[in-house]
Structures are given as structure tokens and as C-alpha cells.
Write a protein that holds these residues in place. Structure first.
Motif, PDB file in Angstrom:
ATOM      1  N   MET A  31      20.504  -0.970  -7.414  1.00 38.60           N
ATOM      2  CA  MET A  31      20.923  -1.369  -8.758  1.00 38.60           C
ATOM      3  C   MET A  31      21.010  -0.151  -9.675  1.00 38.60           C
ATOM      4  SD  MET A  31      21.507  -3.036 -11.464  1.00 38.60           S
ATOM      5  CE  MET A  31      21.032  -3.310 -13.136  1.00 38.60           C
ATOM      6  N   VAL A  38      29.826  -4.360 -10.940  1.00 43.38           N
ATOM      7  CA  VAL A  38      29.802  -5.520 -10.036  1.00 43.38           C
ATOM      8  C   VAL A  38      28.867  -5.248  -8.852  1.00 43.38           C
ATOM      9  CG1 VAL A  38      31.210  -6.979  -8.557  1.00 43.38           C
ATOM     10  CG2 VAL A  38      32.114  -6.218 -10.727  1.00 43.38           C
ATOM     11  N   VAL A  41      25.353  -5.813  -9.990  1.00 49.30           N
ATOM     12  CA  VAL A  41      24.984  -7.230 -10.082  1.00 49.30           C
ATOM     13  C   VAL A  41      24.638  -7.780  -8.702  1.00 49.30           C
ATOM     14  CG1 VAL A  41      25.857  -9.531 -10.653  1.00 49.30           C
ATOM     15  CG2 VAL A  41      26.283  -7.626 -12.189  1.00 49.30           C
ATOM     16  N   ALA A  45      20.975  -9.172  -7.635  1.00 46.32           N
ATOM     17  CA  ALA A  45      20.883 -10.547  -7.131  1.00 46.32           C
ATOM     18  C   ALA A  45      20.161 -10.577  -5.790  1.00 46.32           C
ATOM     19  CB  ALA A  45      22.272 -11.163  -7.014  1.00 46.32           C
ATOM     20  N   SER A  76      22.850 -13.663 -12.849  1.00 46.47           N
ATOM     21  CA  SER A  76      23.934 -12.934 -12.184  1.00 46.47           C
ATOM     22  C   SER A  76      25.298 -13.408 -12.676  1.00 46.47           C
ATOM     23  CB  SER A  76      23.833 -13.114 -10.672  1.00 46.47           C
ATOM     24  OG  SER A  76      22.617 -12.566 -10.210  1.00 46.47           O
ATOM     25  N   MET A  79      25.846 -12.004 -16.097  1.00 50.87           N
ATOM     26  CA  MET A  79      26.247 -10.594 -16.022  1.00 50.87           C
ATOM     27  C   MET A  79      27.719 -10.460 -15.654  1.00 50.87           C
ATOM     28  SD  MET A  79      23.127  -8.726 -14.109  1.00 50.87           S
ATOM     29  CE  MET A  79      21.490  -8.627 -14.784  1.00 50.87           C
ATOM     30  N   ILE A  80      28.175 -11.266 -14.727  1.00 46.04           N
ATOM     31  CA  ILE A  80      29.580 -11.211 -14.319  1.00 46.04           C
ATOM     32  C   ILE A  80      30.486 -11.644 -15.474  1.00 46.04           C
ATOM     33  CG2 ILE A  80      31.295 -12.237 -12.784  1.00 46.04           C
ATOM     34  CD1 ILE A  80      29.124 -12.169 -10.610  1.00 46.04           C
TER      35      ILE A  80
END
Length: 174
Positions: A31, A38, A41, A45, A76, A79-80
Motif C-alpha cells: 500500500m 487503484v 486500494v 483491501a 475500498s 476509495m474507488i
């Protein structure tokens, strides 16, 4: 010290713990190492899902379910959505320096070795506490009896933060 290591890996649950711990730590390291959002993320996750596996090993099934539902799922996805709502300009990547990579690996291995030695040399006390048969029921009783006001305050705080994020994203559009 090697006897402790052999005894540790003789149990199947300890091997599963080691695998989940590696995935959790690896996801966290990836991370902060990745440059594309992306990929970050996906890495976080995987770390969240590994933590849920660790909760299952601790017989905290409710926490594992909440971890997967809230963090691996909702955070997640949030975040996307944040990535999709904001504009990202293509930035050039900095050149990778081999000396930094080598120092990073040496530092990580050194820290892992120190932590491993510390954990192996400590005697952990045992407890005679009996686990609760239905931990979800006990969490619900505590959450809606003793901790109902902090629970509601956190829900209001999260709602205000979500509305603030939407307002900030709309300002960037204009």
C-alpha cells in the motif's frame, strides 16, 4: 530458539496465522510502496481481508464479518469512488534508487529479526478466563446498553465526514 520455531510451526492454526500475518503486513507494505492509487486500494483491501482471517483465528467471528463488510467492502469502494470523482494528472515516476531499496530490505529484515527474537524470548502469562459462548450477543449488549451514546456520536461524525467529502469533491469540479 529454533526449538520454539519448530514448535510454533507444528500446529496448523499457527501456520494459518503466519500466512494471514504475512498477507496483512505485505498488503500494508505494498500500500505504501505502490504509486498508482487503484493498486494501493487493492493492496489495502487484501490487508483488511487478512486481518479478518486473524479475527477468525481468535474466535471473533463478528469482528471478522464487520472487518470484511465495513473495511474490505465499504472503505475500498469509497476509495474507488473517491478516485473516480477526482482528477489525476499523469505524473512521472521518480527513478528508483538501488541503495534505498537495499537499505529498505536490510532494515525490514533487521526489524523482523528483532521482533522475532523478542517474541521468542518472552514468557506469556496464561489466564483462566473462559471465553464467552456467544460473543456477538455480548458485543450487542455492550454496544446498545453501555456504549450507545459513543456509537451514535460516531455515526453522526461519519455522516458529517461523508457529506464534507462530497462538498469538497463538488468544489473541485467547479
Amino acid at each position: 530458539m529454533l526449538d520454539n520455531l519448530a514448535a510454533f510451526f507444528s500446529s496448523g492454526s499457527n501456520i494459518v496465522f503466519f500466512v494471514f500475518a504475512l498477507f496483512a503486513i505485505g498488503g500494508a507494505i505494498f500500500m505504501i510502496s505502490f504509486t498508482k492509487v487503484v493498486h494501493m486500494v487493492v493492496a489495502i483491501a487484501s490487508s483488511f481481508i487478512s486481518l479478518a482471517g486473524l479475527y477468525v483465528l481468535l474466535n471473533a467471528e463478528f469482528l471478522a464479518f464487520v472487518q470484511v463488510l465495513v473495511y474490505a467492502g465499504a472503505i475500498s469502494i469509497l476509495m474507488i469512488f473517491g478516485i473516480m470523482m477526482t482528477q489525476h494528472k499523469g505524473e512521472e515516476e521518480e527513478p528508483k534508487r538501488m541503495a534505498h531499496q537495499v537499505l529498505l530490505v536490510l532494515g525490514t529484515l533487521g526489524l523482523f529479526g528483532i521482533i522475532f527474537y523478542a517474541v521468542q524470548s518472552v514468557e506469556f502469562p496464561t489466564s483462566d478466563v473462559e471465553p464467552v459462548a456467544d460473543n456477538t450477543l455480548e458485543i450487542g449488549k455492550l454496544l446498545f446498553n453501555q456504549y450507545v451514546i459513543p456509537f451514535e456520536l460516531v455515526s453522526v461524525l461519519l455522516t458529517v465526514a461523508f457529506i464534507g467529502a462530497i462538498v469538497l469533491a463538488k468544489r473541485e469540479e467547479d
